[in-house]
Design an enzyme around this catalytic site. Structure first.
Site, PDB file in Angstrom:
ATOM      1  CD  GLU A   1      -2.910  -0.672  -0.030  1.00  0.00           C
ATOM      2  OE1 GLU A   1      -3.732   0.503  -0.139  1.00  0.00           O
ATOM      3  OE2 GLU A   1      -3.294  -1.546  -0.835  1.00  0.00           O
TER       4      GLU A   1
ATOM      5  CB  SER B   1     -45.376 -32.883 -15.288  1.00  0.00           C
ATOM      6  OG  SER B   1     -45.638 -32.866 -16.565  1.00  0.00           O
TER       7      SER B   1
END
Length: 658
Positions: free
Chosen positions: A101, A367
């Site tokens: 970072e 069905s």
């Protein structure tokens, strides 16, 4: 003779030297620069937030969801853990974050000029996209503590001002500690301690090098690099972090290689990411039961994590196996006879789509809707042995015909349901009345709109998997209405009970009487023993159920049950386009069987109540595990005439298989 100077006149000033001119220009430029900077910072600092609340933690209350055994299922809202002291962490934990970072963290004064220059070059060359800010750890901390995530130049300047202020107030060690204890790690975890507990089930002081790299890698995007939702992407990012750690001297190459060889195990609770569909479902209900939380809550749910994981694995394998047939998505829900939801999967992968197909999708039942037709007939006095005929039929302008153009002739109703004969179901619904069939379906648990056109007998009704499981539950529990639910108890973190399901009046009205219940269970067993659902057979268990496939193979279902337990499986595509001959008796039934085969040994299931028990299956009756995942066309079997029926209306033909 020289002329004397005039009275009162001035002598001309000697011209400035180059150095004098340069010095004057620099001073003038500096004065105006200071004025400009003062005005510049005054403009951007006029609405800076109050920094007095530096140590105040403002967050939404967290809601923790537990399964029926107390295992953590999920957390919503924000979760914080007590702040950790930097000295209590292994040296490589903060180093991992610094390396990826802000590797100049210990040398800059809150911002990195070169980083800002690089980011501006990028922004100028990528107009229209999100801005890059070249933020340092100190700037990120300033943003997390005081500012919004909006990406604009005003916020960036304010971020820079606050970063410089932080550097004047705190040491580098204090800034890094504040950063690690406040940063968002996704999934509601804020701070290194909460993240370590969330993802690895351990305190931050016990993190390994690999685990540290994985967490540091998430800073680029907590959702995108989440090790649960995207393990491969997170692993690649962690590799970048490890290489950067070697580059700045935080670890040695040997330590990096050892980290590569040591597998990182994510907390197994969070390995069950698709349980997030269930968490979404019950999270909405928490608000309706107790309102918006004002303090941390614990919700005890009905979910059974081992059964949930078995369901996830079965669905994932089944969808993958049928991918070449055009299957895109699936859903599965399982509940006991009292309505407790034990497994709930709203889609193949939650990380790819949060759309919940268990409750939010409405798909034609095919069905699988026929049991409501037959139950209505049984309640009106018909019997499983009642004789009927599979022959050409016309109801108004509608002519359901067998796909092959052939008909099976005389048969009883039990055989017609087992073989899913469409002409018989259509005639039966017409005789008993489609309005009565709709009333039966609603009585059992179907809440969606049911149209009364004759085609409803063949499942031209849009329902959700939850509704189907709920409506089949009375067949499994002795004929009682059952409403699916997922929350047993809601309490505060301090233990105060806010809601208890056991105190509610049971919604257990009888909805199927005898002998209709006995007849239906007899017929639905026959579907599994010798009909379209034979792939659902599980040795040693009393099983009933029904397959369902809709027009052009757009939806495929199997809803099945045993004594006190029911589950429904749906496969299809989100855009409702056809699959390639995926029928209910194929992939959905195979998924159901794999899941139930793993789940039933954990449950105290009984025989199906209210009906005769079929004789035990022979040793060879189990379905083939590979063939289970294939349709008849793939196994080389010729479909029976009853498997695919053509429905015609004004010359338009549509396939409605079993």
């Amino acid at each position: 003779m020289a002329t004397p100077p005039r009275s009162g006149g001035r002598q001309s000033a000697a011209p400035r030297t180059f150095l004098q001119t340069l010095a004057y220009g620099i001073v003038l430029l500096g004065v105006w620069g200071l004025i400009f900077l003062a005005a510049f910072f005054a403009v951007f600092a006029i609405d800076l937030p109050d920094t007095n609340g530096l140590y105040a933690v403002k967050r939404q209350p967290s809601v923790s969801y537990l399964d029926r055994s107390g295992a953590l299922v999920g957390v919503r809202g924000s979760q914080f853990a007590p702040p950790v002291n930097l000295d209590s962490l292994p040296r490589y934990v903060p180093a991992a974050f610094v390396s990826i970072e802000d590797r100049w963290f210990y040398w800059h004064f809150g911002f990195n000029p070169w980083g800002i220059v690089r980011s501006q070059i990028y922004n100028l060359s990528h107009r229209g996209g999100p801005l890059r800010g070249g933020s340092t750890i100190t700037q990120q901390l300033a943003r997390n503590l005081f500012l919004t995530p909006n990406q604009n130049y005003r916020r960036k300047v304010q971020e820079l001002i606050l970063a410089v202020w932080l550097e004047t107030k705190f040491s580098k060690k204090e800034i890094l500690a504040l950063y690690l204890n406040r940063v968002n790690f996704g999934s509601g975890a804020y701070g290194i301690e909460a993240a370590a507990q969330r993802y690895f089930g351990k305190p931050a002081s016990q993190l390994t090098i690999g685990e540290s790299a994985l967490l540091a890698g998430m800073m680029k995007g907590p959702s995108r690099y989440n090790p649960v939702a995207s393990p491969d992407r997170a692993a690649r990012r962690a590799t970048v972090v490890l290489n950067e750690m070697v580059r700045i001297g935080a670890i040695t190459g040997k330590e990096r290689d050892e980290a590569f060889r040591t597998p990182v195990k994510v907390n197994p609770v969070w390995d069950s990411q698709r349980a997030q569909y269930f968490t979404d479902w019950v999270d909405d209900k928490v608000r309706s039961l107790v309102g918006e939380p004002t303090e941390d809550l614990v919700v005890e749910t009905t979910l059974d994590l081992p059964i949930q994981i078995a369901a996830e694995q079965a669905l994932l394998r089944g969808v993958e196996a049928a991918r070449s047939q055009g299957v895109q998505q699936g859903a599965l829900i399982a509940m006991d006879g009292e309505g407790r939801v034990r497994a709930y999967i709203g889609g193949e992968r939650y990380a790819d789509s949060q759309f919940d197909r268990v409750t939010q999708a409405r798909r034609q039942a095919g069905s699988a809707f026929k049991p409501f037709v037959y139950l209505t007939a049984m309640e009106q006095g018909q019997l499983p042995t009642t004789q009927t005929v599979d022959e050409p039929l016309k109801i108004g302008s509608w002519e359901p015909k067998n796909y092959t153009g052939k008909y099976l002739g005389p048969m009883d109703l039990q055989t017609a349901l087992a073989q899913s004969i469409n002409t018989v179901a259509a005639r039966l619904a017409n005789e008993v009345g489609t309005a009565n069939v709709a009333a039966t379906a609603r009585r059992l648990g179907i809440s969606s709109h049911i149209q009364l056109d004759p085609s409803m007998a063949l499942g031209a009704v849009e329902v959700s998997p939850l509704e189907m499981a709920q409506a089949y539950a009375p067949f499994a529990n002795g004929g009682f209405f059952t409403r699916a639910y997922g929350i047993e108890r809601i309490r505060t973190a301090a233990g105060k009970v806010l809601y208890d399901h056991s105190l509610e009046k049971p919604d257990r009205a009888p909805v199927i009487g005898t002998p209709a219940l006995q007849y239906m269970n007899q017929m639905l067993r026959q579907v599994v023993t010798s009909g379209t659902g034979t792939r659902a057979r599980i040795k040693g268990y009393d099983i009933g159920g029904k397959t369902g496939t809709t027009s052009d193979y757009r939806d495929a279902w199997f809803v099945g049950y045993t004594g006190g337990f029911v589950s429904a499986v749906w496969l299809g595509r989100d855009d409702n386009t056809p699959m390639k001959r995926v029928a209910g008796g194929g992939a959905p039934t195979a998924i159901w069987r794999e899941f139930m085969g793993a789940a039933l040994p954990r449950l105290n299931v009984q025989v199906i109540p209210g009906g005769l028990v079929e004789p035990p299956m022979p040793e060879s009756a189990g379905a083939d595990p590979i063939g289970d995942l294939l349709t008849p066309s793939e196994t080389g079997q010729k479909p029976e005439p009853s498997e695919r029926i053509r429905q015609g209306e004004k010359g338009k033909a549509e396939e409605i298989p079993y």
